[in-house]
Design a protein around this motif. Structure first.
Motif, short mmCIF file in Angstrom:
data_model
loop_
_atom_site.label_atom_id
_atom_site.label_comp_id
_atom_site.label_asym_id
_atom_site.label_seq_id
_atom_site.Cartn_x
_atom_site.Cartn_y
_atom_site.Cartn_z
N ARG A 119 -57.31 12.55 -7.53
CA ARG A 119 -58.61 12.72 -6.99
C ARG A 119 -59.10 11.59 -6.29
N TYR A 120 -59.23 11.62 -5.02
CA TYR A 120 -59.65 10.55 -4.22
C TYR A 120 -61.06 10.54 -3.84
N ALA A 121 -61.49 9.08 -3.72
CA ALA A 121 -62.89 8.97 -3.12
C ALA A 121 -63.06 7.70 -2.44
N LEU A 122 -64.16 7.74 -1.68
CA LEU A 122 -64.44 6.43 -0.95
C LEU A 122 -65.34 5.67 -1.76
N VAL A 123 -65.25 4.36 -1.80
CA VAL A 123 -66.11 3.53 -2.61
C VAL A 123 -66.57 2.52 -1.84
N THR A 124 -67.77 1.78 -2.00
CA THR A 124 -68.24 0.55 -1.35
C THR A 124 -68.46 -0.50 -2.34
N ARG A 125 -68.27 -1.79 -1.75
CA ARG A 125 -68.59 -2.82 -2.79
C ARG A 125 -69.12 -3.91 -1.91
N SER A 126 -70.28 -4.76 -2.22
CA SER A 126 -70.74 -5.84 -1.51
C SER A 126 -70.15 -7.01 -2.02
N VAL A 127 -69.46 -8.10 -1.33
CA VAL A 127 -68.85 -9.11 -1.81
C VAL A 127 -69.39 -10.40 -1.02
N SER A 128 -69.52 -11.52 -1.57
CA SER A 128 -69.84 -12.56 -0.75
C SER A 128 -68.86 -13.56 -0.47
N ASN A 129 -67.46 -13.50 -0.72
CA ASN A 129 -66.51 -14.38 -0.65
C ASN A 129 -65.07 -13.63 -0.25
N LEU A 130 -64.34 -13.83 0.50
CA LEU A 130 -62.85 -13.33 0.74
C LEU A 130 -62.00 -14.47 1.27
N PRO A 131 -61.56 -15.36 0.46
CA PRO A 131 -60.64 -16.57 0.79
C PRO A 131 -59.25 -15.85 1.42
N GLY A 132 -58.78 -16.31 2.42
CA GLY A 132 -57.67 -15.99 3.05
C GLY A 132 -57.78 -14.96 4.03
N HIS A 133 -58.95 -14.29 4.27
CA HIS A 133 -59.23 -13.28 5.20
C HIS A 133 -59.93 -13.38 6.28
N ASN A 134 -59.72 -12.79 7.45
CA ASN A 134 -60.50 -12.67 8.80
C ASN A 134 -61.58 -11.88 8.16
N PHE A 199 -69.48 4.07 5.59
CA PHE A 199 -70.24 3.35 4.53
C PHE A 199 -71.41 3.48 4.15
N LYS A 200 -72.45 3.93 4.97
CA LYS A 200 -73.46 3.84 4.64
C LYS A 200 -73.92 5.25 3.70
N GLU A 201 -73.08 6.50 4.07
CA GLU A 201 -73.07 7.68 3.51
C GLU A 201 -72.61 7.20 1.94
N VAL A 202 -71.56 6.57 1.89
CA VAL A 202 -71.10 5.98 0.57
C VAL A 202 -71.99 5.11 -0.21
N ASP A 203 -72.72 4.33 0.53
CA ASP A 203 -73.49 3.43 -0.29
C ASP A 203 -74.57 4.29 -0.83
N ALA A 204 -74.92 5.33 -0.09
CA ALA A 204 -75.92 6.18 -0.84
C ALA A 204 -75.83 7.15 -1.83
N ALA A 205 -74.44 7.15 -2.14
CA ALA A 205 -73.96 8.19 -3.07
C ALA A 205 -74.06 7.59 -4.47
N PRO A 206 -74.19 8.32 -5.58
CA PRO A 206 -74.37 7.89 -6.92
C PRO A 206 -73.10 6.96 -7.21
#
Length: 222
Positions: A119-134, A199-206
């Motif tokens: 069962r697949y879903a789109l999920v969002t997460r706010s993060v403040s650091n991503l070392p090694g990534h552009n 992502f805004k639609e996902v952010d608004a989901a439970p």
């Protein structure tokens, strides 16, 4: 289930892994509350009347509960090594850049029987650091899925909570991150690229989790 095996850099993980930071913050908060409750209980016992002493006993009981919570939380969540070891390797992309971080959009199998009933879903997460990534919108962030339930009475077929934990929070080795990107099929990355603006639609989901219908998925995933 797809996993990415790599040696965990524990010192690095403790300094940048926001799962670890969140658990540590909750533990500290629980201990501060416990200390305040104990102080209130002691004052009640020393200076209070009979009814105030009863209140002190109640405060002491709550203090014990707060101390128990501070030790229970890490065991309930699991160690960083166990989270990476059991977490499915999932694709995530940067969907939005913010003043103090980014929003990740991930494609996660939230089924409790992932191999037989995905069962697949789109999920969002706010993060403040991503070392090694552009830090660019659309950048690929291979991650381990962290799954859980809000309550023990949750549904039996899907997890109530899901979030991506970047591989970059567990290692400084860019070759490991590149291997994580390569081991995720191209159609999964392409699906996220097509859905980045949701992502805004996902952010608004439970729980910031939006269940997907089979017709929305790439043919290879149906």
């Amino acid at each position: 289930m797809r996993n990415l095996s790599f040696p965990l850099d524990l010192n690095h993980a403790k300094s940048v892994n926001e799962n670890h930071t969140e658990v540590r913050r909750l533990r500290i908060s629980a201990l501060i509350v416990a200390a305040l409750l104990i102080a209130g209980a002691v004052l009640s016992f020393v200076f209070g009347s009979t009814w105030v002493v009863v209140l002190g006993v109640i405060l002491a009981v709550f203090a014990v509960g707060a101390i128990f919570l501070s030790f229970w939380l890490p065991r309930q969540v699991g160690t960083l090594a166990s989270l990476y070891a059991k977490g499915e390797l999932v694709p995530a992309v940067i969907a939005e850049k913010r003043p103090r971080g980014v929003t990740l959009l991930a494609l996660v199998n939230v089924s409790k029987h992932p191999d037989t009933d995905p069962r697949y879903a789109l999920v969002t997460r706010s993060v403040s650091n991503l070392p090694g990534h552009n830090w660019a919108v659309g950048a690929k962030i291979p991650s381990a899925a962290v799954l859980g339930d809000r309550t023990s009475r949750g549904p039996q077929d899907v997890w109530q909570l899901a979030g991506p934990m970047p591989i970059a929070w567990g290692t400084r080795d860019r070759a490991v991150i590149a291997r994580g990107i390569a081991e995720i099929p191209a159609w999964e990355w392409a699906f996220l690229a097509r859905n980045t603006k949701r992502f805004k639609e996902v952010d608004a989901a439970p729980a910031r989790l939006l269940a997907l219908q089979a017709r929305e998925l790439p043919t290879e995933m149906r």
